[in-house]
Design a protein around this motif. Structure first.
Motif, mmCIF file in Angstrom:
data_model
loop_
_atom_site.group_PDB
_atom_site.id
_atom_site.type_symbol
_atom_site.label_atom_id
_atom_site.label_comp_id
_atom_site.label_asym_id
_atom_site.label_seq_id
_atom_site.Cartn_x
_atom_site.Cartn_y
_atom_site.Cartn_z
ATOM 1 N N PRO A 1 128.635 74.179 131.723
ATOM 2 C CA PRO A 1 128.802 72.821 131.170
ATOM 3 C C PRO A 1 127.632 71.903 131.509
ATOM 4 C CG PRO A 1 130.828 73.569 132.210
ATOM 5 C CD PRO A 1 129.770 74.549 132.618
ATOM 6 N N VAL A 2 127.150 72.007 132.745
ATOM 7 C CA VAL A 2 126.038 71.153 133.151
ATOM 8 C C VAL A 2 124.738 71.616 132.509
ATOM 9 C CG1 VAL A 2 124.739 70.286 135.135
ATOM 10 C CG2 VAL A 2 127.207 70.646 135.324
ATOM 11 N N ARG A 3 124.605 72.939 132.305
ATOM 12 C CA ARG A 3 123.381 73.482 131.723
ATOM 13 C C ARG A 3 123.135 72.907 130.324
ATOM 14 N NH1 ARG A 3 124.600 78.687 131.570
ATOM 15 N NH2 ARG A 3 124.151 78.909 133.802
ATOM 16 N N GLU A 4 124.230 72.751 129.559
ATOM 17 C CA GLU A 4 124.083 72.203 128.207
ATOM 18 C C GLU A 4 123.575 70.767 128.260
ATOM 19 O OE1 GLU A 4 124.003 72.449 124.162
ATOM 20 O OE2 GLU A 4 124.500 74.058 125.585
ATOM 21 N N GLN A 5 124.067 69.981 129.183
ATOM 22 C CA GLN A 5 123.598 68.607 129.315
ATOM 23 C C GLN A 5 122.128 68.552 129.769
ATOM 24 O OE1 GLN A 5 126.274 66.499 131.894
ATOM 25 N NE2 GLN A 5 128.078 66.887 130.622
ATOM 26 N N LEU A 6 121.771 69.465 130.648
ATOM 27 C CA LEU A 6 120.385 69.503 131.113
ATOM 28 C C LEU A 6 119.426 69.897 129.987
ATOM 29 C CD1 LEU A 6 120.805 71.117 134.656
ATOM 30 C CD2 LEU A 6 120.151 68.770 134.120
ATOM 31 N N HIS A 7 119.898 70.792 129.117
ATOM 32 C CA HIS A 7 119.066 71.141 127.962
ATOM 33 C C HIS A 7 118.813 69.919 127.069
ATOM 34 C CE1 HIS A 7 118.611 75.251 128.884
ATOM 35 N NE2 HIS A 7 119.855 75.654 128.591
ATOM 36 N N ASP A 8 119.852 69.074 126.902
ATOM 37 C CA ASP A 8 119.660 67.845 126.111
ATOM 38 C C ASP A 8 118.642 66.925 126.775
ATOM 39 O OD1 ASP A 8 121.507 68.754 124.317
ATOM 40 O OD2 ASP A 8 123.191 67.647 125.188
ATOM 41 N N VAL A 9 118.720 66.833 128.110
ATOM 42 C CA VAL A 9 117.750 66.010 128.831
ATOM 43 C C VAL A 9 116.345 66.598 128.682
ATOM 44 C CG1 VAL A 9 117.071 65.125 131.092
ATOM 45 C CG2 VAL A 9 119.491 65.199 130.455
ATOM 46 N N GLN A 10 116.251 67.917 128.694
ATOM 47 C CA GLN A 10 114.956 68.569 128.498
ATOM 48 C C GLN A 10 114.352 68.206 127.143
ATOM 49 O OE1 GLN A 10 116.253 72.733 129.740
ATOM 50 N NE2 GLN A 10 114.086 72.787 130.342
ATOM 51 N N GLU A 11 115.167 68.260 126.113
ATOM 52 C CA GLU A 11 114.657 67.944 124.775
ATOM 53 C C GLU A 11 114.206 66.489 124.680
ATOM 54 O OE1 GLU A 11 114.002 70.034 122.354
ATOM 55 O OE2 GLU A 11 114.605 71.594 123.793
ATOM 56 N N THR A 12 114.961 65.589 125.296
ATOM 57 C CA THR A 12 114.555 64.179 125.299
ATOM 58 C C THR A 12 113.237 63.991 126.042
ATOM 59 O OG1 THR A 12 116.887 63.501 125.251
ATOM 60 C CG2 THR A 12 115.259 61.851 125.929
ATOM 61 N N THR A 13 113.101 64.663 127.183
ATOM 62 C CA THR A 13 111.861 64.567 127.952
ATOM 63 C C THR A 13 110.692 65.166 127.184
ATOM 64 O OG1 THR A 13 113.166 64.759 129.987
ATOM 65 C CG2 THR A 13 110.789 65.079 130.169
ATOM 66 N N ARG A 14 110.937 66.289 126.504
ATOM 67 C CA ARG A 14 109.874 66.924 125.731
ATOM 68 C C ARG A 14 109.443 66.022 124.570
ATOM 69 N NH1 ARG A 14 112.146 71.289 125.243
ATOM 70 N NH2 ARG A 14 111.058 72.456 126.885
ATOM 71 N N ALA A 15 110.408 65.376 123.923
ATOM 72 C CA ALA A 15 110.072 64.456 122.833
ATOM 73 C C ALA A 15 109.261 63.269 123.360
ATOM 74 C CB ALA A 15 111.338 63.968 122.141
ATOM 75 N N SER A 16 109.621 62.767 124.544
ATOM 76 C CA SER A 16 108.857 61.669 125.146
ATOM 77 C C SER A 16 107.447 62.117 125.482
ATOM 78 C CB SER A 16 109.563 61.177 126.411
ATOM 79 O OG SER A 16 110.867 60.699 126.116
ATOM 80 N N LEU A 17 107.301 63.349 125.972
ATOM 81 C CA LEU A 17 105.972 63.876 126.284
ATOM 82 C C LEU A 17 105.122 64.003 125.025
ATOM 83 C CD1 LEU A 17 104.003 65.031 128.355
ATOM 84 C CD2 LEU A 17 105.088 67.266 128.022
ATOM 85 N N ASP A 18 105.722 64.455 123.934
ATOM 86 C CA ASP A 18 104.989 64.555 122.666
ATOM 87 C C ASP A 18 104.564 63.181 122.158
ATOM 88 O OD1 ASP A 18 105.273 67.284 122.723
ATOM 89 O OD2 ASP A 18 107.051 67.313 121.424
ATOM 90 N N GLU A 19 105.436 62.176 122.317
ATOM 91 C CA GLU A 19 105.110 60.831 121.870
ATOM 92 C C GLU A 19 103.965 60.247 122.697
ATOM 93 O OE1 GLU A 19 105.374 57.294 119.642
ATOM 94 O OE2 GLU A 19 106.091 59.337 119.311
#
Length: 316
Positions: free
Chosen positions: A155-173
């Motif tokens: 359950p926590v892994r799925e939430q961490l994956h969402d945080v990863q995607e948000t962080t990756r999008a911020s890094l791309d921006e």
């Protein structure tokens, strides 16, 4: 001849002519004045005033032309200057005015050059810090998130994956902002490749950007390439933010006048709106390299930004 004496002599000629007609002419004045004599006197006065007005307009005409030129001078849009015709104070005044405008244009170009150089240096510094500091920090955060996600329950892994995607999008921006601040591709691959990359960057679901770039363009120096790139970048930014455009054409070609950049969009156009800081900045950059920047109608009711760089200026 000084202006005072020219005006004095013009009026003297008119008054002497009127006096000569009264003294030497066949007309006499009765007491009381007859109607025919009054008509002749009024007609003579009218002729004298008209002649005086004509002579004064002829003598002071250059001052009126100079005043109109003063009212329309724009240092961001150099145009033809008044011609110092004739002799005397008016010609000297026109010559002094032209010299003053020349000094102002030179001083503005020098100060604008220093300001834009400082701006580019600051952009370079900020882009470097974004890339080296924030970019590396976010990369480290992504690696930590991945390590934690691998060890976390489902359950926590799925939430961490969402945080990863948000962080990756911020890094791309952040990387995208850094590229706009400092066009490294311009220094590494040249103007043609950087313009193609710029059009790809602005192409998205809401706006399509097409590029048309001549294969054989004369070489341009670094400052000229940077001005062309920044004008294209600012034009695309305005089209994306303000025009509501759906399609934009970016063209770079060689014309008899020089290397021409054209950015045309199909948005709602300017429609007499005052020019903002972005357009003024483009005009400042164009003046630095002796280029001509114009804004006109684009695709349909849209806008076209056209920059023409003389070929004898930008070549290596």
């Amino acid at each position: 001849m000084p202006l005072f004496w020219r005006i004095f002599l013009l009026n003297a000629v008119v008054l002497l002519a009127a006096t000569a007609l009264l003294l030497l002419g066949p007309v006499t004045v009765s007491t009381p004045v007859l109607l025919t004599e009054a008509v002749i006197l009024v007609s003579g006065l009218a002729v004298m005033l008209i002649a005086n007005a004509f002579l004064l307009r002829f003598g002071l005409g250059p001052l009126g032309r100079l005043a109109r030129s003063m009212a329309t001078v724009d240092l961001l849009r150099p145009g033809p200057r008044p011609v110092a015709s004739g002799h005397g104070e008016i010609a000297e005044l026109v010559t002094a005015f032209n010299a003053m405008i020349g000094r102002l244009e030179a001083e503005r170009a020098a100060s604008s050059g220093r300001a834009l150089s400082a701006q580019e240096a600051e952009r370079h510094r900020i882009a470097q810090e974004l890339h080296d500091e924030i970019g590396q920090s976010l990369t480290a955060v992504l690696l930590d998130l991945k390590r934690v996600a691998d060890q976390a329950p489902a359950p926590v892994r799925e939430q961490l994956h969402d945080v990863q995607e948000t962080t990756r999008a911020s890094l791309d921006e952040i990387r995208r902002i850094a590229r706009r601040l400092r066009p490294g591709v311009l220094e590494e691959l040249g103007l043609t490749s950087s313009l193609k990359a710029l059009t790809s960057e602005f192409t998205g679901p809401s706006m399509s950007v097409r590029h048309h770039i001549d294969a054989h363009l004369p070489p341009l120096d670094h400052d000229t390439e940077l001005v062309v790139y920044r004008v294209a970048q600012e034009s695309l930014t305005n089209a994306a933010r303000h025009s509501g455009a759906r399609a934009v054409d970016v063209t770079l070609k060689l014309t008899p006048a020089g290397v021409e950049l054209s950015v045309r969009d199909d948005g709602h156009g300017i429609h007499g709106a005052p020019e903002g800081a972005g357009i003024s900045g483009m005009r400042e950059r164009a003046l630095l390299i002796g280029a001509d920047l114009t804004l006109g109608p684009g695709l349909g009711s849209g806008t076209e930004v056209r920059l023409v760089v003389p070929t004898d200026h930008g070549s290596h």
